[in-house]
Design an enzyme around this catalytic site. Structure first.
Site, PDB file in Angstrom:
ATOM      1  N   TYR A 181     108.314  70.271  75.016  1.00  9.52           N
ATOM      2  CA  TYR A 181     106.292  70.801  75.366  1.00  9.52           C
ATOM      3  C   TYR A 181     105.776  69.785  75.218  1.00  9.52           C
ATOM      4  CZ  TYR A 181     104.358  72.008  71.735  1.00  9.52           C
ATOM      5  OH  TYR A 181     104.090  71.973  69.755  1.00  9.52           O
ATOM      6  N   ASP A 198      96.437  73.755  63.624  1.00  9.49           N
ATOM      7  CA  ASP A 198      97.211  73.185  64.736  1.00  9.49           C
ATOM      8  C   ASP A 198      97.846  71.952  64.818  1.00  9.49           C
ATOM      9  OD1 ASP A 198      99.247  74.086  67.223  1.00  9.49           O
ATOM     10  OD2 ASP A 198      97.633  72.463  68.165  1.00  9.49           O
ATOM     11  N   TYR A 247      98.822  64.183  71.692  1.00 10.72           N
ATOM     12  CA  TYR A 247     100.477  64.421  72.034  1.00 10.72           C
ATOM     13  C   TYR A 247     100.762  63.279  72.352  1.00 10.72           C
ATOM     14  CZ  TYR A 247      99.756  68.977  71.699  1.00 10.72           C
ATOM     15  OH  TYR A 247      99.648  70.264  71.336  1.00 10.72           O
ATOM     16  N   HIS A 277     100.003  81.893  66.335  1.00 13.98           N
ATOM     17  CA  HIS A 277     100.060  80.489  66.318  1.00 13.98           C
ATOM     18  C   HIS A 277      98.720  80.744  65.926  1.00 13.98           C
ATOM     19  CE1 HIS A 277     100.083  76.302  66.215  1.00 13.98           C
ATOM     20  NE2 HIS A 277      99.017  75.996  67.716  1.00 13.98           N
TER      21      HIS A 277
END
Length: 318
Positions: free
Chosen positions: A147, A99, A232, A296
């Site tokens: 998102y 990830d 992010y 995932h």
């Protein structure tokens, strides 16, 4: 046995878990995870003759959580890896990431190939710097509902996820797993309802993610989600900072593993990009490894297959 300690790295303190002796393998987790996401890799990799170290990355778990959003840029994160390798008394290491840990691993290989014996990415493929900042691109493509854009709103996702941490994590892990029913959909968020409202909440967890695992993960987010979300919030800044490496080639030996039910591998343009990896990475160990039925959480959902692929890759590079 896995041992734990704190270590000073790059101006912060990181909590690390470690086991084994031999060439260093650094395992980098993603969001919303911790060192514990690698629990199935420690024993097999140590038994294969490697020194395995998994940190809680900055902003996570028992590691430091800098308050400044700017302290979570890709250059800070790569700097943590470089500092960790040196703090452990090594000059080179194998870097493996899942990830968000995968972009950190890939960028470490790109920016410091002299330090990387080999790089492996799980779920997230190597970086490809697009023509415009990623948050702006996703905002344009999906009207602000992707998102990434939701996470970029200061304090909003932080509050939603922290309201009931255990439920939030349970929903995250089930919804993004290969066990969740239905088609793979792009991760859109209703700005009025939040992200968790549309996620299924399983009555029983999948076999690979137990209640005990959920307990450990929940405890690691006792301090909230802001540190992880700040990664992010640097997406556009990372795009600016990495301009000097536009179209740079990853030269260390490399491995890429992903699930065929992973939402990340289904992002717009990603399936086509994955097909081109053998042409983009000169020392790709083998064609991208696609795990059937895997979602995932690659190394947690398919630990045996991931361990086999990693040991095969690392063993040929010793």
């Amino acid at each position: 046995m896995v041992e734990h300690r704190m270590i000073d790295v790059n101006g912060i303190r990181l909590h690390i878990a470690e086991e084994g002796e031999g060439p260093l393998v650094v395992l980098l987790h993603g969001f919303p995870e911790s060192w514990h996401s690698w629990r199935h890799q420690f024993g097999p990799l140590a038994a294969a003759g490697f020194r395995v170290v998994a940190p809680d990355q900055r902003g996570y778990g028992r590691s430091d959580h800098p308050a400044d959003v700017d302290a979570y840029s890709i250059l800070h994160l790569v700097g943590d890896v470089v500092g960790l390798v040196h703090a452990l008394g090594e000059e080179k290491a194998y870097i493996v990431g899942h990830d968000w840990g995968a972009p950190v691993a890939w960028h470490t290989a790109m920016l410091r190939p002299d330090l990387v014996l080999g790089v492996a990415g799980l779920s997230v493929p190597p970086p490809s710097r697009g023509p415009e900042p990623p948050l702006a691109a996703m905002d344009k493509a999906f009207g602000g509902r992707f998102y990434w854009n939701y996470f970029n709103r200061p304090g909003v996702a932080d509050a939603e996820f922290a309201e009931d941490t255990r439920t939030a994590l349970r929903k995250f892990f089930y919804a993004a797993s290969g066990d969740a029913p239905g088609e793979i959909m792009q991760p859109m968020v209703d700005p009025e309802r939040g992200w968790l409202a549309g996620m299924p909440d399983p009555e029983v967890l999948p076999d690979w993610f137990t209640e005990d695992d959920l307990d450990v993960l929940t405890e690691s987010f006792a301090g909230g989600f802001t540190g992880g979300l700040n990664w992010y919030r640097n997406l556009d800044r990372n795009w600016e900072l990495t301009a000097p490496w536009q179209d740079a080639v990853i030269t260390p030996p490399a491995l890429y593993v992903y699930g065929d039910r992973d939402i990340v591998a289904a992002f717009p343009g990603t399936p086509e990009f994955i097909e081109t990896l053998p042409d983009r990475i000169p020392h790709l160990h083998r064609k991208p490894v696609k795990l059937a039925g895997c979602g995932h959480w690659t190394q947690q959902e398919r630990p045996d297959e991931v361990n086999e692929a990693l040991i095969d890759f690392l063993g040929t590079r010793r």
